[in-house]
Design an enzyme around this catalytic site. Structure first.
Site, PDB file in Angstrom:
ATOM      1  N   ILE A 191      50.424  -4.972   9.346  1.00 49.85           N
ATOM      2  CA  ILE A 191      51.196  -3.777   9.024  1.00 49.85           C
ATOM      3  C   ILE A 191      50.250  -2.707   8.495  1.00 49.85           C
ATOM      4  CG2 ILE A 191      53.175  -2.855   7.772  1.00 49.85           C
ATOM      5  CD1 ILE A 191      53.753  -5.325   9.663  1.00 49.85           C
ATOM      6  N   GLU A 192      49.996  -1.695   9.303  1.00 49.99           N
ATOM      7  CA  GLU A 192      49.076  -0.635   8.897  1.00 49.99           C
ATOM      8  C   GLU A 192      49.760   0.708   8.723  1.00 49.99           C
ATOM      9  OE1 GLU A 192      45.441  -0.685  11.135  1.00 49.99           O
ATOM     10  OE2 GLU A 192      45.345  -2.865  11.075  1.00 49.99           O
TER      11      GLU A 192
END
Length: 181
Positions: free
Chosen positions: A37-38
């Site tokens: 998750i960026e």
């Protein structure tokens, strides 16, 4: 109460072997989910981890996370704190404060010691396989990795190995470090 988006959960269930006429991988099934998750917020990833972990009663569903090396990772902190993750592949690249920079591993080693405190079965040292694989840096020459960095990180009982990014730029780096991992 689970706050996750139900279409996302049903989609993941299909990847894990659910029953649907629109199975994305045909008869093939996955045995786990990697949280990389960026973007977005850190909300609800803990709920998703709990929901996915619940499937392990039927068959083991492995949970992995790929946080940035900042500690704690703003996006994945609450999810990792659930203690449900089998593997954490920490990205020690593209973040100068916690990566190998200019022949200096101090920032990386400091961050590594923080990451080994998380509730996960194994923590992996995520590195670029070549300088071109990480535009903002973090590449460690194989001889430096094996002689200076790995002897320190392998002291942790949570050390799981080395994760390399990106196969596109791989030029024998894994073969050069394999004997020391």
């Amino acid at each position: 109460m689970m706050r996750c988006n139900l279409p996302i959960i049903f989609g993941i269930i299909n990847f894990l072997g659910g029953q649907s006429s629109s199975r994305p991988l045909g008869d093939a099934t996955l045995d786990g989910v990697d949280f990389d998750i960026e973007t977005s917020s850190g909300q609800f990833w803990d709920d998703l981890a709990r929901a996915l972990s619940g499937f392990s009663q039927q068959r083991k569903v492995y949970l992995a996370a790929a946080p940035q090396c900042f500690f704690p990772d703003a996006k994945l902190d609450t999810a990792i704190k659930t203690g449900l993750f089998d593997y954490v592949w920490v990205q020690f690249y593209n973040n100068p404060q916690c990566q190998y920079t200019n022949d200096d591993a101090n920032g990386l080693l400091k961050a590594w010691s923080q990451w080994t405190t998380v509730q996960a079965n194994q923590v992996f040292l995520g590195l670029p396989a070549a300088p071109e694989a990480a535009n903002s840096g973090g590449f460690i020459p194989a001889d430096v990795l094996t002689s200076q960095v790995l002897p320190s990180v392998k002291n942790s009982p949570k050390y799981g190995g080395v994760m390399l990014w990106n196969k596109l730029f791989h030029n024998g780096y894994s073969a050069a470090i394999k004997g020391s991992v």
